[in-house]
Design a protein around this motif. Sequence first.
Motif, PDB file in Angstrom:
ATOM      1  N   SER A  38      -0.758 -13.053  10.219  1.00  0.00           N
ATOM      2  CA  SER A  38      -2.200 -13.001   9.969  1.00  0.00           C
ATOM      3  C   SER A  38      -2.584 -11.851   9.042  1.00  0.00           C
ATOM      4  N   THR A  39      -3.658 -12.073   8.301  1.00  0.00           N
ATOM      5  CA  THR A  39      -4.216 -10.998   7.475  1.00  0.00           C
ATOM      6  C   THR A  39      -5.029 -10.024   8.317  1.00  0.00           C
ATOM      7  N   THR A  40      -5.531 -10.523   9.447  1.00  0.00           N
ATOM      8  CA  THR A  40      -6.392  -9.710  10.315  1.00  0.00           C
ATOM      9  C   THR A  40      -5.930  -9.834  11.763  1.00  0.00           C
ATOM     10  N   VAL A  41      -5.609  -8.705  12.388  1.00  0.00           N
ATOM     11  CA  VAL A  41      -5.205  -8.698  13.792  1.00  0.00           C
ATOM     12  C   VAL A  41      -6.020  -7.628  14.521  1.00  0.00           C
ATOM     13  N   HIS A  42      -7.199  -8.023  14.986  1.00  0.00           N
ATOM     14  CA  HIS A  42      -8.006  -7.097  15.784  1.00  0.00           C
ATOM     15  C   HIS A  42      -7.373  -6.928  17.167  1.00  0.00           C
ATOM     16  N   PRO A  43      -7.570  -5.787  17.795  1.00  0.00           N
ATOM     17  CA  PRO A  43      -6.912  -5.518  19.089  1.00  0.00           C
ATOM     18  C   PRO A  43      -7.128  -6.611  20.130  1.00  0.00           C
ATOM     19  N   ALA A  87       2.624   0.954  10.537  1.00  0.00           N
ATOM     20  CA  ALA A  87       4.077   0.763  10.544  1.00  0.00           C
ATOM     21  C   ALA A  87       4.665   1.170  11.891  1.00  0.00           C
ATOM     22  N   LEU A  88       4.184   2.270  12.446  1.00  0.00           N
ATOM     23  CA  LEU A  88       4.663   2.731  13.758  1.00  0.00           C
ATOM     24  C   LEU A  88       4.378   1.685  14.835  1.00  0.00           C
ATOM     25  N   ASN A 129      -4.985  -4.451  10.067  1.00  0.00           N
ATOM     26  CA  ASN A 129      -3.869  -4.321  10.996  1.00  0.00           C
ATOM     27  C   ASN A 129      -2.837  -5.441  10.844  1.00  0.00           C
ATOM     28  N   GLY A 130      -2.594  -5.855   9.616  1.00  0.00           N
ATOM     29  CA  GLY A 130      -1.587  -6.887   9.381  1.00  0.00           C
ATOM     30  C   GLY A 130      -0.180  -6.305   9.373  1.00  0.00           C
ATOM     31  N   SER A 131       0.812  -7.178   9.418  1.00  0.00           N
ATOM     32  CA  SER A 131       2.199  -6.703   9.365  1.00  0.00           C
ATOM     33  C   SER A 131       2.930  -7.379   8.204  1.00  0.00           C
ATOM     34  N   ILE A 132       3.400  -8.609   8.404  1.00  0.00           N
ATOM     35  CA  ILE A 132       4.107  -9.325   7.339  1.00  0.00           C
ATOM     36  C   ILE A 132       3.184  -9.538   6.137  1.00  0.00           C
ATOM     37  N   TYR A 133       1.897  -9.792   6.408  1.00  0.00           N
ATOM     38  CA  TYR A 133       0.952  -9.958   5.302  1.00  0.00           C
ATOM     39  C   TYR A 133       0.890  -8.705   4.440  1.00  0.00           C
ATOM     40  N   TYR A 134       0.876  -7.526   5.069  1.00  0.00           N
ATOM     41  CA  TYR A 134       0.800  -6.286   4.295  1.00  0.00           C
ATOM     42  C   TYR A 134       2.029  -6.117   3.405  1.00  0.00           C
ATOM     43  N   LEU A 135       3.197  -6.537   3.895  1.00  0.00           N
ATOM     44  CA  LEU A 135       4.403  -6.488   3.070  1.00  0.00           C
ATOM     45  C   LEU A 135       4.277  -7.444   1.888  1.00  0.00           C
ATOM     46  N   ALA A 136       3.778  -8.659   2.159  1.00  0.00           N
ATOM     47  CA  ALA A 136       3.568  -9.640   1.091  1.00  0.00           C
ATOM     48  C   ALA A 136       2.534  -9.130   0.084  1.00  0.00           C
ATOM     49  N   ARG A 137       1.519  -8.461   0.577  1.00  0.00           N
ATOM     50  CA  ARG A 137       0.491  -7.909  -0.306  1.00  0.00           C
ATOM     51  C   ARG A 137       1.077  -6.866  -1.258  1.00  0.00           C
ATOM     52  N   GLU A 138       1.963  -5.996  -0.730  1.00  0.00           N
ATOM     53  CA  GLU A 138       2.582  -4.972  -1.562  1.00  0.00           C
ATOM     54  C   GLU A 138       3.490  -5.588  -2.620  1.00  0.00           C
ATOM     55  N   ILE A 139       4.191  -6.649  -2.244  1.00  0.00           N
ATOM     56  CA  ILE A 139       5.030  -7.352  -3.218  1.00  0.00           C
ATOM     57  C   ILE A 139       4.155  -7.942  -4.323  1.00  0.00           C
ATOM     58  N   GLY A 140       3.000  -8.490  -3.941  1.00  0.00           N
ATOM     59  CA  GLY A 140       2.054  -9.021  -4.918  1.00  0.00           C
ATOM     60  C   GLY A 140       1.560  -7.954  -5.877  1.00  0.00           C
ATOM     61  N   PHE A 141       1.293  -6.754  -5.347  1.00  0.00           N
ATOM     62  CA  PHE A 141       0.857  -5.644  -6.199  1.00  0.00           C
ATOM     63  C   PHE A 141       1.931  -5.295  -7.231  1.00  0.00           C
ATOM     64  N   VAL A 142       3.191  -5.301  -6.790  1.00  0.00           N
ATOM     65  CA  VAL A 142       4.301  -4.944  -7.680  1.00  0.00           C
ATOM     66  C   VAL A 142       4.391  -5.906  -8.861  1.00  0.00           C
TER      67      VAL A 142
END
Length: 472
Positions: free
Chosen positions: A388-393, A441-442, A323-336
Amino acid sequence: MQFWKLYKVPLLLTIVSLFLYWLFAYDLIRTEYTKLITLYSALWLVYILLLKYAKDNLRFLTIIAFLSRAIFILAIPNLSQDFYRFIWDGRMILEGLNPYLYTPESFIHAGGDLPVTEANALYAGMGELNGSHYTNYPPINQLCFMIAGLFSGHSILGSAIVFRLLIIVADFGTFFFGKRLLERLNIPVKNIFWYILNPFIIIELTGNLHFEGVMIFFLIWSLYLLHSGKWKWAAVVFALSISVKLIPLLFLPLLFCYFKRNGILKQVQNDDSTTAIDYKKLISFYVIVGITTALLFVPFFSSEFVNNYAQTVGLWFQNFEFNGSIYYLAREIGFVFTGYNEIAIIGKILPGLVFLFVMGLAFFRRKIDTKILITNMLIAFSFYLFLSTTVHPWYIATLLILSVFTNYKFPLVWSFVIILSYLAYINLNKADKSENLWIIALEYIVVYSVFIWEVFIKKSTQNRWSRHKILK
């Protein structure tokens, strides 16, 4: 008859609310996502209506808040497996074993005699991922686990009941000191119900047995003592909060800023930008926090403990992701650019950014009082969660209680949309167990929209309006 006429709507809403909580507690499986979202949304609707129709009857709302918690007393948590590990750790301590030195998996795979009662059931309940790592729960948390083992060492449900009672008592404490702090800050006392009556808090803390509730109790008590000028006791209680969850460590630099600018310490105002500080008291505060925290860890201390604990805490930044946000974007950039998940690198950079941000909040504010301190804590922890890489509820609970003392409502909105993160369990029994990034994303589009509006756009509009009034 007159009573019924006056309270008909609130009473009917209460009956509906308690029934919905009963369904949530005893008739829901976390993979039933349609029922989960429907029940949660219905509870929120009733919650908002209760605040509307009974907003001036604080005693009535208080009764509802704790009746709602009582509904869960005999329930086994249905949205989280963590409590199985809590039970394991508590029973390990009662057997004379240090829970920081062993993983549950090491006993299960070794065969032979198992160290605790119902070991196989507990290991199956917590899952392989949890069972393969060392515990990361600080000593006051472990004390709570041990109490459950002491009173119910042979029953999983009995242990869950003890945990639940401890968390409910902590909620009473948060309610008590939260109300008093609101009164001292001249903030409407009814704000406390954004936390204490919130379905998210009732479900995640009382229902799913997350000890953020105990950490929050000590944190709010410490803030109340600090505002009252009892800084030595505030330091002790702040250490207790750290010893439940490590999150309050993030706020320590902000407390330096509070001491530096506020009248708690002896200070001399030389001009608009220079303030002399009583460093003796300032350093004493941190020393008390440090010594109290260290003493609480002493019963578990060993060289192995230091290594295991550091290793486990590090996992949350460099191995786990949810459930990350900015981290998930950074992760996708890393994949690219590399074709790999660069969490090991990104997980080191993001905490560094959080540290720099918190230092900026701590040392670049000219005037600080308790309200600004809490607002800084809210913004700092928001920044931490956003990166954060991890955001539990249940992490949002801390954000929500801090918002009670501010004008910001984005944590309240987040406490509603965070339920979307549970939709990750849709794929629980499928080959592809990955999260649905569209759903995440929503969630974050809603959260960031409200955050940006409140922190930047609304504030800027208010400042322009204030300047306009002055010019007129």
